[in-house]
Structure formats: structure tokens, C-alpha cells
Design a protein around this motif. Sequence first.
Motif, PDB file in Angstrom:
ATOM      1  N   ALA A  75       0.828  -1.207   0.000  1.00  9.87           N
ATOM      2  CA  ALA A  75       0.000   0.000   0.000  1.00  9.87           C
ATOM      3  C   ALA A  75       0.862   1.258   0.000  1.00  9.87           C
ATOM      4  CB  ALA A  75      -0.933   0.002   1.203  1.00  9.87           C
ATOM      5  N   GLN A  76       2.056   1.141   0.572  1.00 10.76           N
ATOM      6  CA  GLN A  76       2.983   2.270   0.653  1.00 10.76           C
ATOM      7  C   GLN A  76       4.120   2.183  -0.355  1.00 10.76           C
ATOM      8  OE1 GLN A  76       2.535   4.945   2.642  1.00 10.76           O
ATOM      9  NE2 GLN A  76       0.603   4.024   3.311  1.00 10.76           N
ATOM     10  N   ASN A  77       4.089   1.152  -1.211  1.00 12.64           N
ATOM     11  CA  ASN A  77       5.148   0.974  -2.217  1.00 12.64           C
ATOM     12  C   ASN A  77       6.538   0.985  -1.593  1.00 12.64           C
ATOM     13  OD1 ASN A  77       3.149   0.886  -4.126  1.00 12.64           O
ATOM     14  ND2 ASN A  77       3.568   2.910  -4.978  1.00 12.64           N
ATOM     15  N   THR A  78       6.674   0.291  -0.488  1.00 19.45           N
ATOM     16  CA  THR A  78       7.930   0.336   0.256  1.00 19.45           C
ATOM     17  C   THR A  78       8.392  -1.064   0.652  1.00 19.45           C
ATOM     18  OG1 THR A  78       7.328   2.507   1.123  1.00 19.45           O
ATOM     19  CG2 THR A  78       9.128   1.357   2.216  1.00 19.45           C
ATOM     20  N   LEU A  79       9.682  -1.267   0.508  1.00 15.67           N
ATOM     21  CA  LEU A  79      10.348  -2.495   0.921  1.00 15.67           C
ATOM     22  C   LEU A  79      11.193  -2.178   2.149  1.00 15.67           C
ATOM     23  CD1 LEU A  79      11.283  -5.469   0.073  1.00 15.67           C
ATOM     24  CD2 LEU A  79      13.213  -4.306  -1.032  1.00 15.67           C
ATOM     25  N   TYR A  80      11.290  -3.157   3.056  1.00 12.39           N
ATOM     26  CA  TYR A  80      12.061  -2.954   4.279  1.00 12.39           C
ATOM     27  C   TYR A  80      13.065  -4.092   4.489  1.00 12.39           C
ATOM     28  CZ  TYR A  80       8.180   0.180   5.351  1.00 12.39           C
ATOM     29  OH  TYR A  80       7.232   1.177   5.294  1.00 12.39           O
ATOM     30  N   LEU A  81      14.093  -3.769   5.242  1.00 13.66           N
ATOM     31  CA  LEU A  81      15.008  -4.785   5.740  1.00 13.66           C
ATOM     32  C   LEU A  81      15.343  -4.428   7.179  1.00 13.66           C
ATOM     33  CD1 LEU A  81      16.615  -7.372   5.000  1.00 13.66           C
ATOM     34  CD2 LEU A  81      18.594  -5.870   4.613  1.00 13.66           C
ATOM     35  N   GLN A  82      14.807  -5.196   8.103  1.00 12.74           N
ATOM     36  CA  GLN A  82      15.133  -5.030   9.513  1.00 12.74           C
ATOM     37  C   GLN A  82      16.372  -5.854   9.813  1.00 12.74           C
ATOM     38  OE1 GLN A  82      13.644  -3.096  11.983  1.00 12.74           O
ATOM     39  NE2 GLN A  82      15.380  -3.747  13.226  1.00 12.74           N
ATOM     40  N   MET A  83      17.401  -5.205  10.297  1.00 15.07           N
ATOM     41  CA  MET A  83      18.664  -5.870  10.578  1.00 15.07           C
ATOM     42  C   MET A  83      18.968  -5.766  12.059  1.00 15.07           C
ATOM     43  SD  MET A  83      20.927  -4.663   7.296  1.00 15.07           S
ATOM     44  CE  MET A  83      21.022  -2.956   7.825  1.00 15.07           C
ATOM     45  N   ASN A  84      19.030  -6.917  12.714  1.00 15.54           N
ATOM     46  CA  ASN A  84      19.317  -6.975  14.148  1.00 15.54           C
ATOM     47  C   ASN A  84      20.643  -7.685  14.387  1.00 15.54           C
ATOM     48  OD1 ASN A  84      16.790  -5.798  14.679  1.00 15.54           O
ATOM     49  ND2 ASN A  84      15.792  -7.797  14.740  1.00 15.54           N
ATOM     50  N   ASN A  85      21.190  -7.468  15.578  1.00 18.09           N
ATOM     51  CA  ASN A  85      22.448  -8.115  15.953  1.00 18.09           C
ATOM     52  C   ASN A  85      23.501  -7.945  14.858  1.00 18.09           C
ATOM     53  OD1 ASN A  85      24.269  -9.604  17.475  1.00 18.09           O
ATOM     54  ND2 ASN A  85      23.508 -11.581  16.735  1.00 18.09           N
ATOM     55  N   LEU A  86      23.685  -6.729  14.443  1.00 18.19           N
ATOM     56  CA  LEU A  86      24.616  -6.455  13.351  1.00 18.19           C
ATOM     57  C   LEU A  86      26.054  -6.762  13.743  1.00 18.19           C
ATOM     58  CD1 LEU A  86      22.902  -3.263  12.021  1.00 18.19           C
ATOM     59  CD2 LEU A  86      23.488  -5.245  10.616  1.00 18.19           C
ATOM     60  N   LYS A  87      26.806  -7.202  12.750  1.00 23.79           N
ATOM     61  CA  LYS A  87      28.208  -7.573  12.943  1.00 23.79           C
ATOM     62  C   LYS A  87      29.087  -6.724  12.023  1.00 23.79           C
ATOM     63  CE  LYS A  87      26.719 -12.350  13.680  1.00 23.79           C
ATOM     64  NZ  LYS A  87      26.869 -13.759  13.241  1.00 23.79           N
ATOM     65  N   PRO A  88      30.349  -6.566  12.365  1.00 20.91           N
ATOM     66  CA  PRO A  88      31.239  -5.783  11.484  1.00 20.91           C
ATOM     67  C   PRO A  88      31.256  -6.304  10.051  1.00 20.91           C
ATOM     68  CG  PRO A  88      32.280  -6.105  13.609  1.00 20.91           C
ATOM     69  CD  PRO A  88      31.019  -6.909  13.635  1.00 20.91           C
ATOM     70  N   GLU A  89      31.099  -7.604   9.875  1.00 15.41           N
ATOM     71  CA  GLU A  89      31.095  -8.174   8.526  1.00 15.41           C
ATOM     72  C   GLU A  89      29.840  -7.834   7.730  1.00 15.41           C
ATOM     73  OE1 GLU A  89      31.671  -9.785  11.419  1.00 15.41           O
ATOM     74  OE2 GLU A  89      30.808 -11.828  11.370  1.00 15.41           O
ATOM     75  N   ASP A  90      28.873  -7.204   8.365  1.00 15.85           N
ATOM     76  CA  ASP A  90      27.691  -6.726   7.645  1.00 15.85           C
ATOM     77  C   ASP A  90      27.942  -5.375   6.984  1.00 15.85           C
ATOM     78  OD1 ASP A  90      25.732  -8.016  10.335  1.00 15.85           O
ATOM     79  OD2 ASP A  90      25.986  -8.920   8.354  1.00 15.85           O
ATOM     80  N   THR A  91      29.092  -4.785   7.246  1.00 16.06           N
ATOM     81  CA  THR A  91      29.427  -3.501   6.649  1.00 16.06           C
ATOM     82  C   THR A  91      29.467  -3.613   5.131  1.00 16.06           C
ATOM     83  OG1 THR A  91      30.686  -2.755   8.570  1.00 16.06           O
ATOM     84  CG2 THR A  91      31.215  -1.732   6.455  1.00 16.06           C
ATOM     85  N   ALA A  92      28.676  -2.779   4.464  1.00 16.63           N
ATOM     86  CA  ALA A  92      28.562  -2.847   3.000  1.00 16.63           C
ATOM     87  C   ALA A  92      27.633  -1.734   2.534  1.00 16.63           C
ATOM     88  CB  ALA A  92      28.001  -4.195   2.560  1.00 16.63           C
ATOM     89  N   VAL A  93      27.587  -1.557   1.231  1.00  7.48           N
ATOM     90  CA  VAL A  93      26.534  -0.760   0.617  1.00  7.48           C
ATOM     91  C   VAL A  93      25.380  -1.710   0.317  1.00  7.48           C
ATOM     92  CG1 VAL A  93      25.863   0.692  -1.327  1.00  7.48           C
ATOM     93  CG2 VAL A  93      28.184   0.860  -0.380  1.00  7.48           C
TER      94      VAL A  93
END
Length: 123
Positions: A75-93
Motif C-alpha cells: 500500500a505504501q510501495n515500500t520495501l524494508y530490511l530489519q537488521m538486528n544483531n549487526l556484525k562488522p562483517e555486515d558492513t557494506a553498501v
Amino acid sequence: QVQLVESGGGLVQAGGSLRLSCAASGRTFSSLAMGWFRQAPGKEREIVAAISPTGSTTYYAVSAKGRFTISRDNAQNTLYLQMNNLKPEDTAVYYCAAGSPPRPTTERKYGFWGQGTQVTVSS
């Protein structure tokens, strides 16, 4: 044509959370499969998660399972990504992408891409 604009990236400490958003326009969002990809420095772009047009099915890379959640609001034309417990290896574009149903997991199946948002996780 589909225009995609990501937001929500930033700097966070390890163990923290971020929620990425991707606003879509130009075509019927609810007819598109959507995906999140990421590219770290010196590495190839890789899929993080994908979701079918209705949101009924999802896919997660091994690195994302149990920590990330992909969702969409048609309805809002929106995609999400909830990211929890982030780690240094998640660093990226992080990039959102739109493709043909049902729920592609390979980059070549996605025809439209956003500009990306930087996520940096400090240790």
C-alpha cells in the motif's frame, strides 16, 4: 521503469539494529519481486534477502538468517530490511532491487536497482 530509493543506512555498533527502507515508484509495486543485496569493499555484490510480490514467500542468505527480516508494504510501495544483531562483517553498501516474480535470488534476474545506502558496523 521502476525508480528505487533506499534510506536508513548509517553507522551502528556491533549488536545494534538498523531498518532499511526502499521507496518504489513508476510501476505497480505489488507485481514485483523485490530483493536486498549488499556489496562490501573489494567483494562482489551478494544477495541478502528476497520477497515475492505478495510477501508470502521470502528467501534469506545464510548470513542473514535469524538476524534480518525482509518485508514489504504494498500500500505504501515500500520495501524494508530489519537488521538486528549487526556484525562488522555486515558492513557494506546495501541495494534494493526489483525483478520478475516469483522470488529470484540471482542478481541477473533483477532489472531495476537503487543507488544504495551505506551500512557501517563498528566493533
